[in-house]
Design a protein around this motif. Structure first.
Motif, PDB file in Angstrom:
ATOM      1  N   SER A 769       0.783  -1.249   0.000  1.00  0.00           N
ATOM      2  CA  SER A 769       0.069  -0.042  -0.103  1.00  0.00           C
ATOM      3  C   SER A 769       0.973   1.365  -0.140  1.00  0.00           C
ATOM      4  O   SER A 769       0.508   2.304  -0.648  1.00  0.00           O
ATOM      5  N   SER A 770       2.225   1.073   0.641  1.00  0.00           N
ATOM      6  CA  SER A 770       2.952   2.243   0.566  1.00  0.00           C
ATOM      7  C   SER A 770       3.440   2.710  -0.707  1.00  0.00           C
ATOM      8  O   SER A 770       3.826   4.029  -0.821  1.00  0.00           O
ATOM      9  N   MET A 771       3.204   2.036  -1.821  1.00  0.00           N
ATOM     10  CA  MET A 771       3.434   2.561  -3.353  1.00  0.00           C
ATOM     11  C   MET A 771       2.794   3.664  -3.570  1.00  0.00           C
ATOM     12  O   MET A 771       3.124   4.435  -4.862  1.00  0.00           O
ATOM     13  N   SER A 772       1.399   3.847  -3.027  1.00  0.00           N
ATOM     14  CA  SER A 772       0.985   5.060  -3.343  1.00  0.00           C
ATOM     15  C   SER A 772       1.517   6.531  -3.030  1.00  0.00           C
ATOM     16  O   SER A 772       0.799   7.484  -3.550  1.00  0.00           O
ATOM     17  N   ASP A 773       2.475   6.422  -2.246  1.00  0.00           N
ATOM     18  CA  ASP A 773       3.106   7.505  -1.844  1.00  0.00           C
ATOM     19  C   ASP A 773       4.444   7.869  -2.766  1.00  0.00           C
ATOM     20  O   ASP A 773       5.268   8.721  -2.762  1.00  0.00           O
ATOM     21  N   ILE A 791      -5.862  -4.534  -4.916  1.00  0.00           N
ATOM     22  CA  ILE A 791      -4.989  -3.349  -5.594  1.00  0.00           C
ATOM     23  C   ILE A 791      -5.025  -2.035  -4.457  1.00  0.00           C
ATOM     24  O   ILE A 791      -6.165  -1.528  -4.249  1.00  0.00           O
ATOM     25  N   PRO A 792      -4.071  -1.572  -3.943  1.00  0.00           N
ATOM     26  CA  PRO A 792      -3.998  -0.470  -2.952  1.00  0.00           C
ATOM     27  C   PRO A 792      -4.816   0.829  -3.859  1.00  0.00           C
ATOM     28  O   PRO A 792      -4.534   0.884  -5.127  1.00  0.00           O
ATOM     29  N   SER A 793      -5.307   1.448  -3.026  1.00  0.00           N
ATOM     30  CA  SER A 793      -6.026   2.840  -3.692  1.00  0.00           C
ATOM     31  C   SER A 793      -5.004   3.882  -3.678  1.00  0.00           C
ATOM     32  O   SER A 793      -4.091   3.966  -2.959  1.00  0.00           O
ATOM     33  N   GLY A 794      -5.238   4.795  -4.475  1.00  0.00           N
ATOM     34  CA  GLY A 794      -4.210   6.098  -4.349  1.00  0.00           C
ATOM     35  C   GLY A 794      -4.270   6.629  -5.742  1.00  0.00           C
ATOM     36  O   GLY A 794      -4.483   5.811  -6.820  1.00  0.00           O
ATOM     37  N   THR A 795      -3.799   8.019  -6.057  1.00  0.00           N
ATOM     38  CA  THR A 795      -3.848   8.666  -7.088  1.00  0.00           C
ATOM     39  C   THR A 795      -2.654   8.233  -8.138  1.00  0.00           C
ATOM     40  O   THR A 795      -2.701   7.802  -9.164  1.00  0.00           O
ATOM     41  N   GLN A 796      -1.396   7.511  -7.507  1.00  0.00           N
ATOM     42  CA  GLN A 796      -0.282   6.874  -8.011  1.00  0.00           C
ATOM     43  C   GLN A 796      -0.589   5.580  -8.698  1.00  0.00           C
ATOM     44  O   GLN A 796       0.238   5.084  -9.178  1.00  0.00           O
ATOM     45  N   LEU A 797      -1.496   4.838  -7.945  1.00  0.00           N
ATOM     46  CA  LEU A 797      -1.632   3.394  -8.452  1.00  0.00           C
ATOM     47  C   LEU A 797      -3.021   3.340  -9.319  1.00  0.00           C
ATOM     48  O   LEU A 797      -3.364   2.302  -9.639  1.00  0.00           O
ATOM     49  N   GLY A 798      -3.602   4.472  -9.997  1.00  0.00           N
ATOM     50  CA  GLY A 798      -4.866   4.532 -10.667  1.00  0.00           C
ATOM     51  C   GLY A 798      -4.388   4.466 -12.133  1.00  0.00           C
ATOM     52  O   GLY A 798      -4.709   4.929 -12.962  1.00  0.00           O
ATOM     53  N   PHE A 799      -3.647   3.208 -12.488  1.00  0.00           N
ATOM     54  CA  PHE A 799      -3.037   2.718 -13.714  1.00  0.00           C
ATOM     55  C   PHE A 799      -4.263   2.061 -14.415  1.00  0.00           C
ATOM     56  O   PHE A 799      -5.237   1.505 -13.901  1.00  0.00           O
ATOM     57  N   THR A 800      -4.097   1.794 -15.572  1.00  0.00           N
ATOM     58  CA  THR A 800      -5.269   0.914 -16.589  1.00  0.00           C
ATOM     59  C   THR A 800      -4.950  -0.705 -16.005  1.00  0.00           C
ATOM     60  O   THR A 800      -4.322  -1.041 -15.440  1.00  0.00           O
ATOM     61  N   GLU A 801      -6.078  -1.346 -16.648  1.00  0.00           N
ATOM     62  CA  GLU A 801      -6.200  -2.908 -16.114  1.00  0.00           C
ATOM     63  C   GLU A 801      -4.955  -3.623 -16.683  1.00  0.00           C
ATOM     64  O   GLU A 801      -4.525  -4.505 -16.135  1.00  0.00           O
TER      65      GLU A 801
END
Length: 881
Positions: A769-773, A791-801
């Motif tokens: 989850s820390s990858m969102s930072d 999949i962790p939530s966060g703006t940086q992990l909002g990639f495509t499928e």
């Protein structure tokens, strides 16, 4: 000789001896106060070269190094202690001058207590700060105007002050300059003084200032309440390489003919400014190049009648070139290149009969340029004309009245100007972006042998180079569609750049030729051609080479052992060819290598492990290398690019990568790899690039990034924990391997990461989850692994499928699979059930309510209708009828 003459001679001789003895007895020694001031100044210095070894009390201070005294009073009048640094022909890009031997420490203003000092030159040393008080030995104090009377007293005799190129000198305040009212020359170039917002106010009150040099001081706009600068004696003003972003600095030259509003108490005095003011009338040199100035050239510049040099190059000035410049009859240098000027070349420039340099290239000028524009320039030595909208139309028989040393022409569409061949003094020729035929070619190449510098870039020169002999020190022929075999060169050539042409055949023509003297070739670039054959084994004759780029050709065979003789080599690029065999161990002698690029070949064997500490870029990808990754790679502290992708490597990733300093701390003296070649009168910067696959694209990068690419190999095992210590890493690609294990939460330490690809491995566990930072992350690919969980939530992990497919255990957005815990939570949450029951009850109540409304509406409607029919006679009869 008679007796009288002899007596007269003896008398004169006796008098001379007596006079000399008297003068010796009256010899004046250095003033004790001056000596103590100099000794105090010395206490605050670091003197690694012992330049001031003669500075001790037992020796007369007038005999000290750098000190000059008045012949009569013996008071100190000059202090000359600049530091001289070597300027070798080849300097690595980004390297500063070596100042380890220069004076360092604090520059103490108590030095200005020397009452008769009129000349002070401490330029190009390594002073760190200014010491404003006499307290302490090397401590720098905060500035206070209260110190000024103590520092200077009544001293106003200093006329020359040069502290330039003390790059680390910290100057936050320039008010200490103000009392030096006798200054005529002030040079603070290379010293950052931008923190003082009213720097101009400090120097504008110097009434006798003739030269002001503030080059590269990071100056911006001035103090907003200062309307203009009153430099009544100024002759030279150089503010180049700063950050001025305003329109043309009228705040510096208040010569406008507009209305001036002066508020004096309750009175409003409106006066018309005179067309000329005494301010700046004596200006001879004005240099404002390499800033961010915009707007047009003001007409009042034409009033600076004594101006000899005007340099406004490399700004964003626009509009037409002011015709008022034609009034500057004393002008010898006019440099307006690299702006946004439009319109035609003004005819008024023909009035500048004394002009020696005219440079207006790289603008948006239009119109026709012919001999008519150049007829009056009999003293012209340098000419630069280049704009897409200019058309050259010179008479083929025209004989110019000048002999040029420099010519730069661009966008020549018609016949090559024949008058160029009549320039017997020409040494520097640059022609770019032209479609001229350069005919006759044999005449042109013969003419080129007299040149020291020739640059032909992005032209259409269709000709066979096989029989051409190049003799210039710098030969820069890039993107010209030159064909045939490679040309021959003489030992005079230092730079040979033939990149991006259509040359074919073997390189042995040039490398194996017999030369009459030792080669001086430093830079050899023939990349992006059609060269074929082997690399040849004649490299022993080219020991001076520093850069070799033969990439993107059709070369084959092995890398010859003789390349190991190139001990000065810094950059070796042989990528995108058909080379085979192993990398020879003889290259170990090339211990100065910065870049080693042999990617996209058919090389085999184990990865070389002999690289020196200077290596910055290793591109060995897309070959047939096998074996393991050598642990010696961890000793390369300067390494920024590690590309071992698409090979047959096996084993695990070394667990010592944290020893690569540049990837841990994200600092490097420079990310640009190249060198500067110094020649008499000019220098040339050579920068090399390396192709890096990052963010899905393989592009050539001049500024290197911190990249590790081990993709498409047979690596196995876990990712070593020290990978998560590479805080400067920008791109990590481990895809298409057999790696396993989980991804540690410590991946959050990779704050600089922009791209990560772990696809097609055997990774498992949850995505941290820390990858969102990781706020710089733009590209992520975790597809086709065994990751599981949400999949962790966060703006940086909002990639495509596509970033997550092929992981059966993953769920949650952007995947369509709903995580079991979310579905169960949705189904079993009591609060949600109670809420749903309440909603059902409300729905039932609302249903009965709306049903009642419907029935009531129907009953009412029919009741009204029946009443209308049966109680209204007319309606009743109509209904019955």
């Amino acid at each position: 000789m008679d007796a009288f003459s002899i007596e007269l001679f003896l008398l004169c001789f006796l008098c001379s001896i007596t006079f000399s003895s008297v003068m010796c007895s009256l010899e004046i020694h250095c003033n004790e106060k001056d000596m103590n001031t100099l000794l105090h100044f010395k206490q605050g210095l670091i003197d690694p070269s012992v330049v001031l070894s003669s500075w001790f009390p037992k020796l007369d201070c007038c005999e000290w190094t750098g000190v000059k005294c008045d012949d009569i009073t013996a008071r100190v009048t000059e202090l000359y202690l600049p530091c001289y640094t070597n300027h070798p022909q080849l300097v690595p890009y980004g390297d500063k001058d070596d100042k380890s031997h220069c004076l360092s420490g604090a520059f103490s203003l108590t030095l200005l207590e020397l009452e008769f000092l009129n000349y002070l030159n401490l330029s190009n040393n390594d002073f760190k700060c200014i010491k404003y008080s006499s307290i302490g030995s090397r401590r720098c104090d905060d500035f206070s105007t209260d110190n000024l009377p103590y520092l200077f007293g009544n001293t106003t005799k200093l006329r020359y002050l040069d502290l330039s190129y003390n790059y680390d000198l910290l100057v936050n305040d320039l008010h200490w300059i103000s009392p030096l009212t006798s200054l005529q020359y002030l040079n603070l170039g290379g010293i950052y003084i931008h923190k003082d917002i009213d720097w101009l106010q400090s120097v504008t009150i110097l009434p006798f200032l003739e030269e002001l040099h503030l080059v590269g001081c990071q100056l911006e706009n001035i103090y907003p309440f200062l309307e203009y600068a009153n430099f009544t004696s100024l002759q030279v003003l150089n503010l180049a390489h700063n950050h001025f972003v305003s329109e043309f600095p009228t705040w510096l030259f208040n010569l406008s003919s507009g209305i001036s509003l002066i508020d004096l108490s309750q009175n409003q005095i409106h006066s018309q400014l005179p067309k000329t003011l005494p301010c700046f009338r004596s200006l001879k040199s004005l240099v404002l190049s390499r800033n961010f100035l915009k707007g047009t050239i003001p007409d009042w510049l034409g009033q600076l009648e004594q101006l000899q040099e005007l340099d406004l190059s490399y700004n964003f000035l626009s509009g037409s070139i002011s015709t008022s410049l034609g009034n500057l009859s004393s002008l010898t240098v006019l440099i307006l290149e690299s702006n946004e000027f439009n319109g035609s070349l003004p005819d008024d420039l023909g009035k500048l009969f004394n002009l020696e340099t005219l440079r207006v290239a790289t603008n948006s000028l239009t119109g026709i340029v012919s001999e008519r524009n150049l007829l009056s320039f009999k003293n012209l030595r340098e000419l630069s004309l280049s704009s897409p909208g200019l058309n050259f139309d010179f008479d083929s028989e025209w004989v110019p009245p000048f002999q040029l040393k420099h010519i730069r022409l661009g966008y020549v569409r018609n016949k090559f100007p024949a008058w160029v061949f009549k320039q017997s003094s020409l040494k520097y020729l640059t022609i770019g972006d032209s479609t001229t035929s350069f005919e006759p070619l044999d005449k042109f190449w013969k003419f080129a042998t007299q040149l020291e510098f020739i640059s032909l870039e992005r032209n259409t020169i269709n000709g066979d180079m096989s029989n051409v002999v190049l003799n210039s020190k710098v030969v820069w022929l890039v993107g010209n569609n030159l064909g045939g075999g490679v040309p021959r060169i003489t030992s005079e050539v230092i730079v040979l750049h033939l990149r991006n042409n259509s040359l074919s055949g073997s390189i042995s023509t040039i490398l194996c030729q017999i030369m009459t003297s030792k080669s001086n070739l430093v830079h050899l670039n023939m990349a992006y051609n059609n060269l074929s054959g082997e690399l040849t084994d004649c490299w022993n004759n080219w020991e001076s080479l520093v850069l070799i780029n033969l990439g993107h050709n059709n070369l084959k065979g092995k890398i010859p052992n003789s390349m190991g003789s190139l001990s000065n080599l810094r950059c070796l690029s042989l990528g995108n060819n058909m080379l085979s065999g192993e990398v020879p161990l003889s290259l170990k002698k090339c211990h100065n290598l910065w870049i080693f690029d042999v990617g996209h070949n058919n090389l085999s064997g184990v990865l070389p492990s002999w690289f020196g500490q200077n290596i910055k870029g290793l591109k060995l990808g897309s070959n047939q290398f096998s074996g393991t990754i050598p642990r010696q790679i961890c000793q390369l502290h300067s390494l920024m690019v590690m590309d071992f992708s698409s090979n047959r490597l096996s084993g695990s990733i070394p667990d010592c990568l944290h020893n690569i300093t540049t990837m841990v701390a994200n600092y490097a003296s420079t990310r640009r790899v190249g060198f500067i070649l110094n020649f008499p009168g000019f220098s040339i910067t050579v920068v090399t690039s390396i192709q890096i696959l990052i963010k899905g694209n393989e592009l050539s990068y001049v500024d290197l990034m911190n990249v590790i690419d081990l993709s498409n190999n047979n690596l196995y095992g876990n990712v070593p924990s020290d990978v998560y210590m590479l805080t400067g890493l920008q791109s990590l690609n481990l895809s298409h391997n057999h790696l396993m294990g989980t991804i540690s939460e410590e991946i959050v330490n990779l704050k600089s990461l922009e791209s990560i690809d772990l696809s097609r491995n055997n990774f498992s566990g949850q995505i941290p989850s820390s990858m969102s930072d990781l706020h710089y992350l733009e590209v992520l690919n975790f597809s086709f692994n065994n990751f599981m969980g949400k999949i962790p939530s966060g703006t940086q992990l909002g990639f495509t499928e596509l970033s997550y497919i092929g992981n059966p255990g993953l769920c949650g957005p952007p995947l369509t699979d709903i995580c079991p815990q979310d579905e169960e939570l949705h189904r079993t949450n009591p609060a949600e059930e109670e809420e749903e029951e309440e909603e059902d009850d409300k729905f039932e109540i609302y249903s009965w309510f709306y049903m009642g409304l419907g029935i009531g509406f129907a009953v009412g409607f029919w009741g009204v209708l029946v009443s209308a029919i049966f109680f209204n006679r007319r309606c009743n009869r109509a209904y019955i009828h």
